[in-house]
Design a protein around this motif. Structure first.
Motif, short mmCIF file in Angstrom:
data_model
loop_
_atom_site.label_atom_id
_atom_site.label_comp_id
_atom_site.label_asym_id
_atom_site.label_seq_id
_atom_site.Cartn_x
_atom_site.Cartn_y
_atom_site.Cartn_z
N PRO A 145 13.30 41.60 12.93
CA PRO A 145 14.57 42.34 12.92
C PRO A 145 15.30 42.25 11.59
O PRO A 145 15.91 43.24 11.15
CB PRO A 145 15.37 41.66 14.04
CG PRO A 145 14.36 41.05 14.93
CD PRO A 145 13.26 40.61 14.03
N ALA A 146 15.24 41.09 10.93
CA ALA A 146 15.90 40.95 9.64
C ALA A 146 15.25 41.84 8.60
O ALA A 146 15.93 42.48 7.78
CB ALA A 146 15.87 39.48 9.19
N ILE A 147 13.92 41.92 8.64
CA ILE A 147 13.21 42.83 7.74
C ILE A 147 13.62 44.27 8.05
O ILE A 147 13.76 45.10 7.15
CB ILE A 147 11.69 42.65 7.87
CG1 ILE A 147 11.25 41.31 7.27
CG2 ILE A 147 10.94 43.79 7.18
CD1 ILE A 147 9.77 41.01 7.44
N GLY A 148 13.80 44.57 9.34
CA GLY A 148 14.23 45.90 9.72
C GLY A 148 15.55 46.29 9.08
O GLY A 148 15.70 47.40 8.55
N LEU A 149 16.51 45.36 9.08
CA LEU A 149 17.80 45.64 8.44
C LEU A 149 17.64 45.80 6.94
O LEU A 149 18.31 46.61 6.31
CB LEU A 149 18.78 44.51 8.75
CG LEU A 149 19.35 44.47 10.18
CD1 LEU A 149 20.37 43.34 10.31
CD2 LEU A 149 20.01 45.81 10.55
N MET A 150 16.74 45.00 6.35
CA MET A 150 16.51 45.12 4.92
C MET A 150 15.89 46.46 4.57
O MET A 150 16.25 47.11 3.58
CB MET A 150 15.62 43.98 4.41
CG MET A 150 15.51 43.95 2.89
SD MET A 150 14.69 42.48 2.25
CE MET A 150 12.99 42.91 2.58
N LEU A 151 14.95 46.92 5.41
CA LEU A 151 14.35 48.24 5.19
C LEU A 151 15.40 49.34 5.29
O LEU A 151 15.40 50.29 4.49
CB LEU A 151 13.24 48.49 6.21
CG LEU A 151 11.91 47.77 6.00
CD1 LEU A 151 10.97 48.04 7.17
CD2 LEU A 151 11.26 48.20 4.70
N TYR A 156 13.61 54.70 9.60
CA TYR A 156 13.02 54.79 10.94
C TYR A 156 12.30 53.49 11.30
O TYR A 156 12.50 52.94 12.39
CB TYR A 156 12.04 55.97 11.00
CG TYR A 156 11.23 56.02 12.26
CD1 TYR A 156 11.83 56.33 13.49
CD2 TYR A 156 9.86 55.76 12.25
CE1 TYR A 156 11.08 56.38 14.65
CE2 TYR A 156 9.12 55.81 13.41
CZ TYR A 156 9.73 56.12 14.61
OH TYR A 156 8.99 56.15 15.77
N VAL A 157 11.46 53.01 10.41
CA VAL A 157 10.74 51.76 10.68
C VAL A 157 11.71 50.60 10.83
O VAL A 157 11.53 49.72 11.68
CB VAL A 157 9.71 51.48 9.56
CG1 VAL A 157 9.05 50.13 9.77
CG2 VAL A 157 8.66 52.58 9.53
N GLY A 158 12.76 50.61 10.02
CA GLY A 158 13.77 49.56 10.12
C GLY A 158 14.43 49.53 11.49
O GLY A 158 14.62 48.47 12.09
N VAL A 159 14.75 50.70 12.01
CA VAL A 159 15.36 50.80 13.34
C VAL A 159 14.42 50.21 14.39
O VAL A 159 14.85 49.44 15.28
CB VAL A 159 15.69 52.26 13.68
CG1 VAL A 159 16.09 52.39 15.16
CG2 VAL A 159 16.81 52.78 12.80
#
Length: 474
Positions: free
Chosen positions: A147-153, A395-398
């Motif tokens: 999830p943290a990577i998702g927010l970074m993306l 999209y991938v981040g979400v």
């Protein structure tokens, strides 16, 4: 043959799906091909070193992905890591100041640090030490990485990746410079001549995002790449109609002949150990350790986070063949040092290919072949608009943020580290640093709540290392 090598049926995938996934990953990370030499040669005049780093970026990335494909059989792509390349450029600049060597000689001295780092990682990977470090990361922290990577993306997609800059030169961020402005007039005043391009970028990235989401909801294969294609067409049309720009003008004067001569003269096997020794052994050791720490946890975080999203982790949060996957970035780093670029690491954009269905090394192989093809086709890759890749990253981040459902927020020893990682990763731009913060918080909470026995010895050691790095290291 492909079935035998990559075990496609066993991984519930197909050749078509893997190739589409590899192409999707390539399109989301192709920016590194031009951006990496721009960063590493920012203070060097002329094009020779730029050409050498450009070729090194393509070649070293391909070598790393070949190892990932055939040794680890994982769908993760590799390239010189963002952040690590900026740090490398700073190191080169410092060597210039300390030794009065030319930029090129300092660059070649810094490549020695990358070579040593890569060799250390190969040794640590073969001895399973890096895998033990992965296992030492508490399950709660591991669950929070994706999830943290998702927010970074999402932060990258909505900000620095968008490719629009204000008149003062700084990048704009959609959520602050555009939606954060009280009125469109304020946004226009802030961006100046870049306002029209900003509006086109914002419209394009959101249309691309909506196309991806709608197609994905309808079960259309290759939704991400189709959305990126739609966004690209819209952006090119907007440039032509509203900005008066020919989006394909660069192709008319582009050269498709690889500058191998420049590479041979500037970066290929041009390791300057004599220059490295001029800056002092203590500084050299400090730099090697710093590169190792940042790269190790960036790679671990990307692998664990992306594998979690793809369902590749077992019930204990471990990824099969982690050792081989870690070995791939070590080999890529050694290849990078010998050809002429900074540390090669697993790219977080691999998540876009995983989301497109990539599950085996065939995805990595496809991306690697495309990187190698860019030696001849770089001008074509360069016309993909940043707004299109932003759509895919958002999209991938979400999707990766949805991994928060696996975190036990009733347990403060999980909730607090994950919450801080969620803010630390996009703000710092470093996966490794965010993991370090998560480890420190987890360890401190366990110790002061009387549950120190839950913390492994290696977790204590890793937390201590990050404390030293954050507060005591020079």
């Amino acid at each position: 043959m492909l079935e035998k090598v990559f075990k496609l049926k066993e991984n519930n995938t197909s050749v078509r799906t893997e190739i589409v996934a590899g192409l999707t990953t390539f399109m989301t990370m192709a920016y590194i091909i031009a951006l990496n030499p721009n960063l590493l040669t920012n203070f060097e005049t002329g094009t020779s070193l730029w050409n050498g780093v450009f070729l090194a970026t393509c070649i070293a990335s391909t070598i790393g992905m070949l190892v990932m494909a055939f040794v680890a059989n994982k769908p993760f792509a590799m390239a010189p890591g963002m952040g690590l390349n900026s740090f490398f450029a700073i190191v080169v600049g410092n060597i210039v100041q300390l030794t009065s060597m030319t930029y090129l000689a300092s660059f070649q001295a810094a490549l020695c640090i990358i070579l040593i780092e890569g060799l250390i990682f190969i040794l640590l990977s073969v001895l399973n030490i890096r895998e033990k470090i992965v296992d030492a990361i508490p399950l709660g922290v591991r669950l929070g990485i994706a999830p943290a990577i998702g927010l970074m993306l999402m932060n990258i997609g909505l900000g620095s990746n968008a490719g629009v800059y204000s008149e003062t030169g700084g990048p704009f961020y959609v959520m602050s410079n555009f939606f954060g402005s009280l009125t469109p007039g304020i946004a226009k005043a802030d961006m100046g001549s870049g306002y029209s391009a900003m509006v086109l970028t914002v419209v394009t990235m959101f249309i691309g995002l909506f196309v991806i989401i709608v197609l994905a909801q309808k079960g259309v294969k290759g939704a991400v790449i189709l959305g990126m294609l739609a966004a690209s067409i819209i952006y090119w049309a907007g440039e032509a109609l509203f900005l008066g720009i020919n989006p394909f003008a660069s192709l008319s004067t582009a050269s498709f002949i690889p500058p191998f001569k420049d590479m041979a003269e500037t970066t290929l096997f041009k390791l300057n150990f004599g220059g490295l020794m001029k800056i002092g052994w203590f500084t050299v050791i400090t730099l090697i350790v710093t590169f190792c720490i940042i790269d190790m946890f960036d790679t671990i975080g990307t692998l664990v986070g992306t594998a979690s999203r793809a369902g590749m982790l077992d019930k204990n949060g471990k990824m099969p063949q982690m050792k081989e996957a870690l070995l791939a970035d070590a080999v890529g780093t050694v290849a990078g040092s010998l050809t002429g670029t900074s540390t090669v690491t697993t790219f977080v954009e691999s998540a876009s290919g995983v989301e497109a269905g990539g599950r085996t090394g065939l995805t990595a192989l496809t991306t690697g072949i495309l990187f190698l093809a860019c030696i001849f086709l770089a001008p074509i890759a360069a016309i993909i608009p940043a707004a299109a890749t932003s759509s895919a990253l958002i999209y991938v981040g979400v999707l990766m943020v949805t991994g928060l459902k696996n975190v036990n927020f009733n347990d403060i020893s999980q909730a607090a580290p994950v919450a801080l990682m969620l803010i630390a990763m996009p703000v710092s731009g470093s996966i490794g640093h965010a993991i370090g913060i998560g480890l420190i918080v987890y360890t401190v909470l366990k110790v002061f709540t009387g549950k120190a026995k839950d913390v492994s010895v290696l977790t204590f050691v890793l937390s201590a290392i990050f404390l030293i790095k954050f507060f005591l290291a020079a």
